[in-house]
Design a protein around this motif. Sequence first.
Motif, PDB file in Angstrom:
ATOM      1  N   ASP A   1       0.807  -1.214   0.000  1.00 30.36           N
ATOM      2  CA  ASP A   1       0.000   0.000   0.000  1.00 30.36           C
ATOM      3  C   ASP A   1       0.849   1.277   0.000  1.00 30.36           C
ATOM      4  O   ASP A   1       0.321   2.381   0.097  1.00 30.36           O
TER       5      ASP A   1
ATOM      6  N   PRO B   1       2.575   4.322  -1.587  1.00 34.51           N
ATOM      7  CA  PRO B   1       2.281   5.066  -2.825  1.00 34.51           C
ATOM      8  C   PRO B   1       3.289   4.805  -3.941  1.00 34.51           C
ATOM      9  O   PRO B   1       2.922   4.817  -5.128  1.00 34.51           O
TER      10      PRO B   1
ATOM     11  N   ALA C   1       2.172   1.651  -5.638  1.00 35.60           N
ATOM     12  CA  ALA C   1       1.018   1.894  -6.498  1.00 35.60           C
ATOM     13  C   ALA C   1       1.423   2.617  -7.780  1.00 35.60           C
ATOM     14  O   ALA C   1       0.908   2.324  -8.866  1.00 35.60           O
TER      15      ALA C   1
ATOM     16  N   GLU D   1      -3.945   2.207  -7.022  1.00 36.23           N
ATOM     17  CA  GLU D   1      -4.118   2.698  -5.652  1.00 36.23           C
ATOM     18  C   GLU D   1      -5.267   1.983  -4.953  1.00 36.23           C
ATOM     19  O   GLU D   1      -5.158   1.581  -3.782  1.00 36.23           O
TER      20      GLU D   1
ATOM     21  N   LYS E   1      -4.714  -1.034  -1.709  1.00 39.43           N
ATOM     22  CA  LYS E   1      -5.368  -0.819  -0.419  1.00 39.43           C
ATOM     23  C   LYS E   1      -6.281  -2.001  -0.062  1.00 39.43           C
ATOM     24  O   LYS E   1      -6.433  -2.350   1.120  1.00 39.43           O
TER      25      LYS E   1
END
Length: 438
Positions: free
Chosen positions: A229, A231, A234, A412, A416
């Motif tokens: 998770d 960033p 992602a 993203e 998550k």
Amino acid sequence: MLVVVVGGVLGACSSEGSGGDSGGKVNLTFMFSGQPQEQTAFKNVVKKFEEDNPDVKVKTVVTAGDQYDTKLQAAIAGNSVPDVFFYNPGNLKAYVNAGVLKDITELVENAEGVDLTKIWETGINKYRYDGEVAGQGAIYGLPKDLGPFAFGYNKTMFEEAGVPLPDPDKPYTLEEFLEVNKQLTKDKDGDGKLDQWGTGLNVNWSLQPFVWSNGADWLDETNTKVTVDDPKFAEALQYFADLQNVHKVTPSVAEGQTLDTYQRWMQGQIGFFPVGPWDMGAYKDLKFEYDLLPWPVGSTGETKAWIGSLGIGVSEKTKHAELAAELALYLSADEEGQQALVDQQVQLPNNTDVAAEWAADDSIKPANKEEFLQIIETHGRDLPTNFTYTGEWYDEFFKNIQPVIDGKKTAEEYVKEAQPKMQKLLDKAIEQEEKAKN
């Protein structure tokens, strides 16, 4: 039922190898898998071992790669483990704790005629375990090989498209890589449909270099927390997905179903594609020239790649430990045996001296084989499952990733959703490891 039946078959094969001797000879069983060229090469090396050891008969049990783990697990469950066998380093800790693998440290370190210091240290360390940490301690196997997963390109396609050839020492940035992919993606016959693409990467095996080079990873430094998770993770995943669903430089899902990207690469329709040493035998008859370059770099500016491997283990219950270890050593480290495998172009040499000569040999394609060695020596990494007790948590990541690749879900959103599911499975693996130790 499958486990029972397969276990029975392997039991029949390995009862001879694990104890039964006949005709005045010691019988060993060696279970392995591989592509057709690999199977032939390893059988030939086994024959040479038998010639050097006339009192030994080795029964080979060859299994298709996609069935190998299942059949090995069945053999373990059926208490019929072959004397010598391939295994995944991700299973090292579990197999040691379960009493499947024999500690062969003294048998291989004191063996005559083989200098373990000439074998890739990275390779041997993959099969060390001190009861707490993998990578150090006793030796529970030897590397069948090291498989640096390099990046290849279709040199002929570049020349025909008038695109400058890549610098073998300077990786593309992600922006540069995308631009070259666009230049290579074409409708060559003018029928309104693409028939040549920049790349065709499988997310399961090609996402890792993009994630790592962008400063992200699947696990934290303690190997106890899933970090997908992040960033930066992602960002790398979204870039990877956009190659197909936004920039169209990768065959679509429908086009992939018509002909997969591996076959399209083999037919000269794709510009960039991963290359492992095990591919070289199959690629020597390609109708185009290919070579290697570093993987593209993300925000860190550092190229990364993964190094695969299979271990050659010895059964804890073998009745011929010294000979079984000698066979494992011969398959992994003997210079003559290594040369036979190299001649078949199915793997990179484990012996560092042989590897240096091999990389410099201009008669063996591709020209830039040095990239394989660079991955081992400088920018290669283990897959995340090598650091955990089981790999179920890692497999979970790829189970439902297709909507991201198809552009129906953002990276993203996906990471998550995936992180807590993966963490739950990793926690379970950690708990299993603690119980096994006790």
